[in-house]
Design an enzyme around this catalytic site. Structure first.
Site, mmCIF file in Angstrom:
data_model
loop_
_atom_site.group_PDB
_atom_site.id
_atom_site.type_symbol
_atom_site.label_atom_id
_atom_site.label_comp_id
_atom_site.label_asym_id
_atom_site.label_seq_id
_atom_site.Cartn_x
_atom_site.Cartn_y
_atom_site.Cartn_z
ATOM 1 N NE ARG A 133 1.297 -7.936 11.195
ATOM 2 C CZ ARG A 133 1.071 -7.142 10.164
ATOM 3 N NH1 ARG A 133 1.957 -6.227 9.839
ATOM 4 N NH2 ARG A 133 -0.019 -7.250 9.436
ATOM 5 C CD GLU B 87 -2.215 1.367 8.363
ATOM 6 O OE1 GLU B 87 -3.263 0.697 8.376
ATOM 7 O OE2 GLU B 87 -1.080 0.860 8.321
ATOM 8 C CE LYS C 197 -0.681 0.245 5.018
ATOM 9 N NZ LYS C 197 0.018 1.525 5.225
ATOM 10 C CB THR C 198 3.987 2.271 1.751
ATOM 11 O OG1 THR C 198 3.464 1.960 3.041
ATOM 12 C CG2 THR C 198 4.832 3.527 1.835
#
Length: 693
Positions: A621, A229, A38-39
């Protein structure tokens, strides 16, 4: 302005990512699953807009941490230019509001641009002050409960005069008292030219609601909005976005409803679920290709989160292959669970010497579970690195130094003065402080303005009067020096010496080493101010007011003590580790009442849904291997407490989750021997399927 050709800019993006970059007009919802890049999408989208004629000053991108904002700005700078990236308004919601309020806060109350931003300790102090002034004793009202009430009101965007009887439901007989304290709390904040973090959002909204000209100015300035976010936004942030995009509707939000885990601090997952309703005509793009994890890990995450009802359907997948199977380890007690984790880490490192300790993360739902783990690791000679431990800027001596600086910027900041007026001891006792507060209340004046006032100095002892006058003089002299930019670290050192702080640690702490250590921490704090000035863009002048604002807007990521750069396993709550990734992850305490937490099960089905999203975050994670551990019994309050396996283990795909769940009630009612046999039966069933160790 240098700009990469379109084919270079889009190179390496998958089709949905490219779509998200190219859709620049109108509302867009980008559903970005964990690890889907997404970044990269956000930064490439900003670069694409700049390269195609949109002035960077018209773009505002909201993040939830300063660290994320800094990373994005750096990436944008590499795609276009550092100069263009600097013109983009890129930061947290609170930083965005601070930018607006520094200019226009005088339009919404008795504030000026040098306002202070109070922290948790300041808020508690103000509530206690309000309670004392209103005649409420410590046994009648607890500050923590009042602050919780205030937070709930502000999450509904309600100032005291907007609270109705319906909003007091659930507060019992204390509700009216809470509201009275809330009203006085807000009055004290305004008198002290201070805001809490909620006020920064609410006063910006009030500005937009009451001043059409001001709203239009910011609507014209910020024509393109991006939000990272987005699932973590609250009601006030949603309304802020609606105001700014009222006419052009050029808003792109990127988020994942499956990772909405902050309801306890006001986040509303409904903001992302109902985005098409709030922004009609919006387009939806899903990012599902995961670049982080193997498919066994992603299949587990997909299977777990599918049990939640209200969500956007997504299915994460990867080109990394299936990878290692997920392992479940059920142990007899917490100590054995901790030993299993540390032994497994050592075994994996022996089998693969390329693994560093920092490649391993041990995650837990609640902080207290780390104690037994840490003890076991230390017994094996391994000192873990704990995310969210004590932060450098939260140390008392550093907060005292900051209070001294905040008084220079905002002379109405009574909380800062009260914090340090007797630090170090200077002959100003409790009676002198009480007299100061009484005089301030009766005359409606800031306390700092009274320190050398004859009405005060005559009412206290000569030593107290002399000390207060000297402090007031040192502060005034420093204010004159800080009016000029530059040389902040040197001026801060001189100022803290002049008020007696740097040379007063021996009077505060009897132990000489402790005094020296705390003084060293203050010098390190001053060094951080020096680094701030050093890192400013060329030509930018350094003013203390700017540093104080930057400090006040720091988030947890910024405040962490980064001196601990040794190679060590990571310990963390799942909340604190969101956004990070590790080759190997252990999730411990997979038991009913621990995960999902008993509190969530008492609240509602939505509480369990959020716990399941938290488990989904924990799973995703892991990049290469995932271990889930549980314990049959844990020592608590002087005796063993017996646990059943978490219901979430049953959600795992295929045989991995079968037969793991036993009725919780059985474990509460059965004898210890019956519990032991039942637990062993669960283990036998799982071992027979080679799914558990």
């Amino acid at each position: 302005m240098p700009f990469k050709p379109i084919h270079e800019l889009l190179a390496g993006l998958n089709p949905p990512q490219r779509e998200a970059v190219l859709h620049t007009e109108g509302p867009l919802l980008v559903l970005a699953g964990a690890g889907t890049g997404k970044t990269r999408v956000i930064t490439t989208r900003i670069a694409y807009m700049i390269g195609h004629g949109i002035p960077p000053g018209q773009i505002a991108a909201m993040t939830f941490t300063n660290k994320a904002a800094a990373e994005m700005r750096e990436r944008v700078g590499k795609l276009v230019s550092a100069e263009a990236a600097k013109e983009v308004t890129l930061g947290t919601f609170h930083a965005f509001c601070a930018r607006i309020l520094r200019r226009d806060i005088h339009l919404v109350g008795n504030y000026n641009s040098n306002y202070s931003i109070v922290d948790d300790a300041d808020q508690t102090g103000i509530v206690k002050q309000a309670c004392a002034e209103l005649g409420y004793g410590k046994d009648e009202i607890q500050a923590k409960e009042v602050l919780s009430f205030i937070s709930k009101c502000k999450s509904k965007m309600l100032f005291p005069d907007q609270v109705t009887n319906g909003d007091l439901v659930g507060t019992g007989s204390a509700g009216t008292a809470y509201l009275t304290v809330y009203e006085r709390y807000q009055q004290i904040l305004e008198l002290q030219n201070a805001l809490d973090f909620d006020d920064m959002l609410l006063l910006t909204l009030k500005l937009f609601e009451t001043n059409e000209e001001c709203l239009k100015r910011y609507q014209d300035k910020y024509r393109y909005l991006l939000v990272d976010e987005y699932q973590d936004t609250n009601a006030a942030q949603l309304k802020l976005l609606q105001y700014l995009t009222q006419f052009r509707q050029n808003i792109c939000v990127v988020g994942d409803d499956d990772q909405s885990i902050y309801a306890w601090r006001g986040a509303d997952v409904g903001n992302i679920l109902n985005f098409p309703t709030y922004f009609p005509g919006s387009r939806e793009i899903k990012l599902e290709q995961n670049y982080r994890s193997t498919n066994n890990i992603l299949n587990a995450a997909n299977a777990v989160i599918a049990h939640n009802g209200q969500r956007f359907d997504k299915n994460l997948w990867s080109t990394k292959g299936d990878g290692e199977e997920i392992k479940i380890a059920a142990l007899d007690e917490a100590e054995a669970e901790a030993d299993f984790v540390v032994n497994m880490i050592e075994n994996l490192r022996r089998a693969n010497p390329d693994y560093l300790y920092s490649d391993f993360a041990v995650l837990y739902r609640s902080n207290y579970l780390s104690r037994v783990l840490e003890q076991s690791f230390r017994t094996h000679g391994i000192r873990p690195k704990i995310i969210g431990g004590q932060e450098f800027f939260q140390r008392k001596e550093v907060k005292d130094a900051i209070a001294y600086l905040k008084m220079l910027v905002n002379p109405r900041d009574d909380q800062s003065l009260l914090r340090v007026i007797a630090v170090p001891p200077r002959g100003v006792g409790e009676k002198a402080i009480l007299k100061l507060r009484e005089l301030g209340k009766s005359q409606h004046r800031p306390l700092l303005s009274l320190l050398n006032d004859p009405g005060y100095t005559k009412a206290v002892t000569k030593p107290a009067a002399s000390a207060c006058a000297a402090l007031a003089g040192a502060i005034q002299e420093a204010k004159e020096k800080f009016a000029q930019p530059g040389g902040l670290a040197g001026k801060v050192t001189e100022y803290l010496e002049a008020v007696g702080y740097l040379n007063g640690f021996q009077r505060i702490y009897r132990d000489a080493k402790e005094a020296d250590d705390r003084r060293d921490n203050v010098y390190e704090f001053i060094n951080s101010i020096s680094m701030y000035e050093h890192n400013l863009a060329p030509g930018t002048e350094a003013y203390l007011v700017d540093w104080v604002e930057k400090f006040s807007l720091m988030d947890d990521n910024d405040r962490t003590d980064d001196d601990d750069d040794r190679d060590a396993p990571i310990f963390s709550t799942i909340h604190a580790v969101k956004g990070l990734e590790f080759p190997i992850v252990f999730v411990v305490g997979m038991e009913e009442g621990l995960f999902p937490h008993s509190r969530s099960m008492d609240e509602s089905v939505h509480g369990v849904d959020e716990e399941r999203r938290l488990f989904y975050v924990a799973i995703t994670r892991a990049k290469e291997r995932l271990f889930l551990t549980l314990s049959r019994k844990r020592f608590k309050y002087g005796e063993y407490e017996f646990h059943s396996p978490s219901r979430f283990l049953k959600d795992l795909p295929g045989d991995l989750g079968s037969r793991i769940q036993e009725e919780k009630e059985f474990f509460h009612q059965a004898s210890e021997e019956e519990q032991r046999k039942a637990f062993e039966e669960i283990l036998r069933n799982l071992r027979s399927k080679r799914k558990i160790w």
